[in-house]
Design a protein around this motif. Structure first.
Motif, short mmCIF file in Angstrom:
data_model
loop_
_atom_site.label_atom_id
_atom_site.label_comp_id
_atom_site.label_asym_id
_atom_site.label_seq_id
_atom_site.Cartn_x
_atom_site.Cartn_y
_atom_site.Cartn_z
N ASN A 130 0.83 -1.19 0.00
CA ASN A 130 0.00 0.00 0.00
C ASN A 130 0.87 1.24 0.00
O ASN A 130 1.69 1.43 0.89
CB ASN A 130 -0.91 0.01 1.23
N GLU A 150 0.41 4.22 0.72
CA GLU A 150 0.22 5.19 1.80
C GLU A 150 0.89 4.75 3.11
O GLU A 150 0.88 5.49 4.08
CB GLU A 150 -1.27 5.42 2.06
N LEU A 151 1.40 3.52 3.14
CA LEU A 151 2.01 3.04 4.37
C LEU A 151 3.52 2.95 4.22
O LEU A 151 4.06 2.92 3.11
CB LEU A 151 1.45 1.65 4.73
N ASP A 211 5.54 -1.15 7.56
CA ASP A 211 4.19 -1.71 7.55
C ASP A 211 3.97 -2.65 6.38
O ASP A 211 3.34 -3.70 6.50
CB ASP A 211 3.13 -0.59 7.48
N ARG A 254 5.36 -6.03 6.81
CA ARG A 254 4.49 -6.84 7.67
C ARG A 254 3.28 -7.36 6.88
O ARG A 254 2.92 -8.52 7.00
CB ARG A 254 4.02 -5.98 8.86
N ILE A 255 2.67 -6.50 6.07
CA ILE A 255 1.47 -6.91 5.34
C ILE A 255 1.82 -7.97 4.30
O ILE A 255 1.25 -9.06 4.26
CB ILE A 255 0.82 -5.69 4.63
N LYS A 260 7.06 6.38 3.43
CA LYS A 260 5.90 5.81 2.75
C LYS A 260 6.32 5.26 1.40
O LYS A 260 7.19 5.83 0.73
CB LYS A 260 4.82 6.86 2.56
#
Lengths: 277, 257
Positions: free
Chosen positions: B107, B109-110, B114, B117-118, B150
């Motif tokens: 993503n 925006e992250l 993060d 992790r996703i 980001k």
């Protein structure tokens, strides 16, 4: 359900598979919650501020100006209704579009697709949990002493979640084929707000109206939650208006049927989501 | 290519066919259904795969090449279990990487942290695996200074480096890869080839869909040429590449854009 899912994630024993699914739900739900408030100055405060603003307006109009209420804790009565209904509206609306919105993920990764709607409802449940904190603060402010029968709220919330998930699975599946479902549901959520006793006391209705409203699971669950928390005979619940035990079970039957209908519909259609979403 | 010993097969595809129905006019709304209830939607049949059969032995590097629209991606999606074949079946033994593209779930925006992790969780890494390998992932991608930025501020090269570095941390027996090395500078490509060497040493099975004939020639033990959804040639990389080039040459005078 699906015939060929030869992926590393689908194969291992049940325990590992469930552990994987729980991790993915957590990561997807958590990041969706984080993203919802990304780049906004107040961030998570919004998830609290919105239902509280709605509550304040409705309380001023119907609690102070028009005087709907005859009983003392109308504010808490209203707040409980709004927090529960907001969860229903928020969860169904975001889960409805979740499969389509995660289309690029579905087209690139083989994984149990049920994870997607489930994690969307979990994101809404996080917001709901934040709102529950507001309810707890309100309860404390009013010096209401907790009672043991408040534990009944847990099975009640489980019923509520099951209903939300069932409706959401039906909507998410239909939305893949018919985008109009988005418009229809937006209208339905507004109508349901008035069919469900969110802002008015049921006493204002004739008895036949109370009987119908309480067969709707949303009406039954919201009234039961209020009855448990407020512990007041002013809150009309299903046993007040229906004496027949069969009729008293109708809302529960609707919840269970909705859940299984949603689950079966979703599972039947999911093999084609990658092509259509 | 006789397969006398079935347990040694990593992937077996038998008679796989897939046809897409392309509606001439998409009806995505109820209104369209109500307005023209009698007018049946007409479909164009697009046979993406026609009776595709092949098998890949354990430890093999298997290349899939072919022109655009030849069915490569559809085949890969069926191997991964993303699409369901209309007929035929695919059998895979061992842990199969469930993704066909790098960086699924990324993503913009992250932050990279993060996203690791996703993506790592989606690919099957546990919390503990991720913590243990976080440093390796970031180091391999050479993105130590940028982990908390980001992803939307990443260049496409950084993007691919991060995605590839996560993917190689996932334990698998059979890896499916679609056009991995298209982006990334020379030195990162060399690093990727280094992991290919390691995988060959560990006798992992890799299915590689690529337009880069050089990579196919260098790493693949065998290759498959898909044309119009059907198997054109299966053989050594050189045979298959020759067949591909010959066919391209034959087509080029009449080819349109």
């Amino acid at each position: 359900m699906s015939a060929v899912r030869p992926s590393a994630l689908a194969r291992p024993d049940t325990h590992r598979r469930i552990a994987y699914q729980v991790r993915v739900v957590r990561v997807l739900a958590g990041s969706a919650f984080k993203l919802k408030y990304a780049d906004s100055a107040l961030g998570y405060v919004w998830s609290l501020a919105k239902p509280l603003a709605l509550f304040s307006i409705l309380y001023v109009v119907f609690g102070l100006l028009i005087r709907f209420s005859t009983f003392e804790n109308f504010a808490l009565y209203l707040l409980l209704g709004i927090v529960l209904y907001t969860f229903f509206a928020d969860a169904t609306a975001t889960t409805m579009t979740s499969v389509v919105e995660r289309g690029s993920l579905i087209r690139k990764l083989a994984f149990p697709l049920l994870i997607i709607p489930v994690s969307a409802t979990v994101t809404a449940a996080i917001t709901f949990a934040v709102n529950v904190v507001a309810v707890v603060a309100f309860v404390a402010w009013n010096r209401i002493v907790p009672r043991a029968d408040w534990l009944l709220l847990f099975p009640l919330l489980a019923e509520f979640y099951l209903f939300v998930l069932g409706i959401s699975l039906i909507l998410a599946t239909l939305y893949v084929r018919f985008r109009d479902v988005g418009q229809i549901w937006e209208l339905a959520v507004q109508l349901l707000f008035y069919i469900t006793p969110v802002l008015y006391p049921l006493q204002l209705m004739p008895e036949w109206g109370q009987r119908i409203v309480l067969l709707n699971p949303l009406g039954q669950m919201i009234q039961d939650a209020r009855a448990v928390v407020l512990y007041s005979s002013d809150v009309i619940t299903i046993p007040t208006v229906w004496t027949s035990p069969v009729m008293r079970l109708v809302p529960f039957a609707v919840v269970v049927l909705t859940f299984f209908a949603g689950l079966i519909l979703f599972k039947r259609n999911q093999p084609w989501f990658a092509e259509r979403a | 290519m006789s397969t006398e010993d079935p347990p040694e097969l990593a992937v077996k595809a038998v008679g796989v066919s897939k046809t897409f129905l392309i509606p001439h006019e998409t009806r995505n709304t109820l209104r369209e259904h109500f307005l023209h209830p009698l007018q049946r939607t007409t479909y164009e049949l697009n046979p993406a795969l026609v009776d595709v059969s092949f098998s890949i032995e354990r430890g093999e590097f298997f290349g899939i090449i072919g022109p655009n629209g030849g069915g490569k991606s559809t085949l890969l999606k069926i191997l991964a279990g993303i699409y369901r074949p209309d007929s035929g079946f695919v059998r895979v033994s061992g842990a199969l990487s469930p993704f066909i593209e790098l960086g699924v779930g990324f993503n913009p925006e992250l932050s990279a942290r993060d996203n690791i992790r996703i993506n790592g969780t989606l690919l099957g890494l546990s919390q503990r695996d991720l913590e243990a390998r976080f440093h390796d992932i970031v180091a391999f991608a050479e993105l130590e200074r940028f982990v908390d930025q980001k992803l939307k501020n990443y260049s496409s090269g950084m993007h691919v480096r991060l995605a590839y570095s996560i993917a190689i941390q996932v334990p698998f027996d059979v890896l499916l890869l679609d056009e991995v090395l298209a982006v990334g500078d020379q030195s990162f490509q060399e690093k990727c080839f280094g992991t290919f060497d390691r995988m060959q040493g560990e006798s992992k099975t890799v299915v590689l869909v690529s337009h880069d004939l050089g990579t196919v020639a260098r790493y693949c033990d065998r290759a498959l040429l898909l044309r119009n959804g059907a198997v054109h040639t299966i053989g050594t990389p050189q045979e298959v590449i020759d067949a591909y080039l010959e066919q391209e040459d034959a087509l080029s005078p009449v080819r349109r854009d």
